[in-house]
Design an enzyme around this catalytic site. Structure first.
Site, PDB file in Angstrom:
ATOM      1  N   ASP A  36      14.875  31.625 -21.645  1.00 53.34           N
ATOM      2  CA  ASP A  36      16.247  32.099 -21.487  1.00 53.34           C
ATOM      3  C   ASP A  36      16.288  33.457 -20.820  1.00 53.34           C
ATOM      4  OD1 ASP A  36      17.423  29.981 -22.619  1.00 53.34           O
ATOM      5  OD2 ASP A  36      17.724  30.884 -24.590  1.00 53.34           O
ATOM      6  N   LYS A  58      21.290  32.106 -16.531  1.00 53.29           N
ATOM      7  CA  LYS A  58      22.076  32.238 -15.302  1.00 53.29           C
ATOM      8  C   LYS A  58      21.286  33.008 -14.261  1.00 53.29           C
ATOM      9  CE  LYS A  58      26.805  32.042 -16.895  1.00 53.29           C
ATOM     10  NZ  LYS A  58      26.994  32.627 -18.218  1.00 53.29           N
ATOM     11  N   MET A 173      27.911  38.455 -29.450  1.00 55.85           N
ATOM     12  CA  MET A 173      28.794  37.976 -28.368  1.00 55.85           C
ATOM     13  C   MET A 173      30.238  38.425 -28.574  1.00 55.85           C
ATOM     14  SD  MET A 173      27.242  34.108 -28.109  1.00 55.85           S
ATOM     15  CE  MET A 173      27.104  33.845 -29.863  1.00 55.85           C
TER      16      MET A 173
HETATM   17  N1  SAH Z   1      19.464  33.684 -30.886  1.00 56.66           N
HETATM   18  C1  SAH Z   1      19.850  35.033 -30.567  1.00 56.66           C
HETATM   19  C2  SAH Z   1      21.323  35.168 -30.355  1.00 56.66           C
HETATM   20  C3  SAH Z   1      21.829  34.391 -29.171  1.00 56.66           C
HETATM   21  S1  SAH Z   1      23.515  34.650 -28.850  1.00 56.66           S
HETATM   22  C4  SAH Z   1      19.360  35.963 -31.671  1.00 56.66           C
HETATM   23  O1  SAH Z   1      18.941  35.494 -32.729  1.00 56.66           O
HETATM   24  O2  SAH Z   1      19.354  37.182 -31.461  1.00 56.66           O
HETATM   25  C5  SAH Z   1      23.444  35.923 -27.643  1.00 56.66           C
HETATM   26  C6  SAH Z   1      23.974  37.213 -28.219  1.00 56.66           C
HETATM   27  O3  SAH Z   1      22.994  37.797 -29.052  1.00 56.66           O
HETATM   28  C7  SAH Z   1      24.289  38.285 -27.219  1.00 56.66           C
HETATM   29  O4  SAH Z   1      25.565  38.102 -26.654  1.00 56.66           O
HETATM   30  C8  SAH Z   1      24.251  39.514 -28.072  1.00 56.66           C
HETATM   31  O5  SAH Z   1      25.396  39.644 -28.859  1.00 56.66           O
HETATM   32  C9  SAH Z   1      23.113  39.185 -28.989  1.00 56.66           C
HETATM   33  N2  SAH Z   1      21.843  39.725 -28.511  1.00 56.66           N
HETATM   34  C10 SAH Z   1      20.711  39.062 -28.268  1.00 56.66           C
HETATM   35  N3  SAH Z   1      19.726  39.896 -27.913  1.00 56.66           N
HETATM   36  C11 SAH Z   1      20.255  41.125 -27.950  1.00 56.66           C
HETATM   37  C12 SAH Z   1      19.756  42.424 -27.705  1.00 56.66           C
HETATM   38  N4  SAH Z   1      18.489  42.626 -27.345  1.00 56.66           N
HETATM   39  N5  SAH Z   1      20.574  43.468 -27.850  1.00 56.66           N
HETATM   40  C13 SAH Z   1      21.851  43.298 -28.228  1.00 56.66           C
HETATM   41  N6  SAH Z   1      22.383  42.101 -28.454  1.00 56.66           N
HETATM   42  C14 SAH Z   1      21.598  41.030 -28.327  1.00 56.66           C
END
Ligand code: SAH
Length: 506
Positions: A36, A58, A173
């Site tokens: 991803d 993307k 998000m």
């Molecule tokens: N599976 C992921 C979440 C996926 S949804 C997890 O467990 O972290 C994607 C969202 O996760 C982003 O829009 C943001 O809100 C958050 N996110 C993921 N990585 C991030 C990071 N390094 N810093 C801040 N937000 C993050």
């Protein structure tokens, strides 16, 4: 062909150290990886050579793969017999659609395992000094999506109920929809003054935390240009940030440092810089290639007994020697006989990694120091074999010969300017978005100038501080008309990083 297997693996929130040991094992075993956008590049470096990498996020000018396409691809690759690693940011399940992918695999009869990852929901707070739970302050937390599936008819997040039901709300998000989320939480009875933290790019070197309140949050998103990915934390625990923040308070946090090195060598300097909080921007300027003629080295090895000393002057030289011996069906035993000298600690380490003891290694990493030390050993009438870059400085040879030694020099590699460079990095440099440019050898200086052309190079460098690893590199830079701002006393990669830290110490 037998069916393969799929691993759904959480890569963690970005810091490459935050993948689990098991996750890394799966990654290393796989020959197809679907990854991803939020999976860090550094983690991808653990992928074995030759692994097929499929990017699912993307792209600047393409659409992302749809979930159906990802599912189909996963299943297809596994059915072809591959070991497939589906690598996802954070945890594979937390808003990660890992469960949906697992169901597809199950339907197709593909065996799978799911490896949890450190979710950004928890890690963002940890790295920003905001604990999700805290004795006396918060005994519950909820992780909520701020971005409901738009295809669903009705929103299922009941913000008004959540407003007072849990102490800490962690919203993923949620940047785009924050205005209405805050409104709903306040309508549900949460104090408008409740502290809020926006942590963007959590655990990455570019992590940034903005502290606000429910009431002011929307304005602050605009004012500070907060963009996804960001974790939003709502609750009194946010107050801990002022005391516990550590990741953004490291000595080089927020600094961008250009690393001009060979592809092979860049990682060590980059790693040390990011440990100090800097963003290391790598610009390879050199390629290491074989010498034009292996003849002189091969002949010297074939009569190694006739030499009293074998002198190695770089890690690249050591690797080149090793590879050449192996290529000829030989190994390090072919070097038995002469005593071994290394120019510095890193070269010595590379030699010792081959299982060869180093007899002489000066404290200072320059040819002069090595020459002094060899002369101190009494080299009059002795035969020295120097295996090094084709275009190295001749100090060692001159000093050795002056001292009465017979010096044979054999090139074992050549350094050439990189074929191409990334234009976006040079643009950033010109715009003053890079704080420091590092040069870890004279040839990086020369090749940087050669790669860009002298005028463009100087213009690009005019807004950054220039850091050179040692006096020789520094004089190559000043001779070329560059200004040197940072130079360590200790001519090592570690010394260079320390000197950069000193430059920014307040
Ligand atoms: N599976 C992921 C979440 C996926 S949804 C997890 O467990 O972290 C994607 C969202 O996760 C982003 O829009 C943001 O809100 C958050 N996110 C993921 N990585 C991030 C990071 N390094 N810093 C801040 N937000 C993050």
């Amino acid at each position: 062909m037998p069916i393969g297997k799929a691993y759904l693996v959480g890569a963690g929130p970005g810091d490459p150290g935050l993948i689990t040991v098991k996750g890394l094992e799966c990654l290393r075993q796989s020959n197809v990886i679907l990854h991803d956008r939020l999976v860090g590049e550094e983690i991808m470096r653990h992928a074995p050579k030759g692994t097929e990498l499929i990017y699912c996020g993307k792209r600047p000018d393409h659409h992302a793969m749809t979930q159906d396409e990802i599912n189909a691809c996963l299943v297809e690759k596994a059915l072809e017999g591959h070991t497939v690693c589906r690598l996802k940011g954070g945890d594979p399940i937390v808003f990660g659609r890992g469960a949906e992918e697992a169901l597809e695999l199950r339907k197709a009869g593909v065996p799978f395992e799911i490896v949890p990852g450190i979710t950004s929901a928890v890690a963002a707070g940890v790295y920003a000094g905001i604990p999700v739970t805290l004795r006396g302050v918060a005994s519950s937390f909820a992780v909520i999506t701020g971005h409901e599936d738009p295809t669903k008819d009705e929103a299922s997040v009941d913000w008004r109920h959540l407003a007072t039901a849990v102490d800490t709300l962690v919203i993923l998000m949620g940047v785009g929809g924050f205005a209405s989320i805050a409104e709903e939480l306040i309508a549900g009875g949460r104090d408008p003054q409740t502290p809020v933290a926006f942590v963007s790019w959590a655990t990455h070197p570019r992590q940034r935390t903005v502290i606000s309140t429910l009431e002011r949050g929307t304005d602050d998103i605009e004012k500070h240009a907060i963009k996804p990915p960001a974790v939003i934390t709502v609750g009194d625990v946010v107050q801990s940030h002022s005391e516990l923040a550590w990741h953004e308070n490291r000595p080089l946090s927020g600094r961008r440092v250009l690393v001009t090195r060979t592809r092979e060598q860049a990682s060590e300097l980059s790693r040390l810089l990011s440990e100090k909080g800097a963003v290391a921007v790598e610009l390879p300027v050199i390629r290491i290639v074989e010498p034009e003629d292996w003849g002189p080295f091969d002949q010297a090895v074939d009569c190694i007994d006739e030499f009293d000393w074998l002198v190695l002057t770089s890690g690249n030289g050591v690797r080149a020697v090793r590879d050449r011996l192996l290529e000829r069906g030989l190994d390090v035993r072919a070097l038995a006989g002469p005593r071994i000298a290394a120019i510095g600690a890193k070269t010595a380490e590379a030699i010792e990694n081959l299982g060869i003891r180093v007899d002489v290694c000066p404290d200072r990493y320059v040819a002069e120091a090595l020459a002094d030390q060899l002369i101190g050993e009494g080299i009059q009438g002795k035969r020295l074999l120097v295996a090094r870059a084709a275009e190295a400085r001749d100090v060692l040879i001159h000093r050795g010969r002056e001292a009465g030694a017979e010096v044979t020099v054999t090139p074992v590699y050549r350094t050439l300017p990189a074929n191409a460079y990334e234009k976006s990095i040079i643009k950033e440099l010109g715009e003053g978005k890079i704080d420091v440019v590092t040069f870890a050898s004279s040839s990086t200086v020369r090749f940087f100038l050669e790669m860009l052309g002298e005028d463009r190079a100087k213009e690009a460098l005019s807004r950054a501080k220039i850091a050179c690893i040692g006096p020789i590199t520094a004089s190559t830079a000043t001779d070329a008309g560059l200004r040197v701002d940072i130079q360590p006393e200790d001519y090592t990669i570690e010394g260079l990083v320390e000197a950069i830290v000193d430059e920014y110490r307040d």
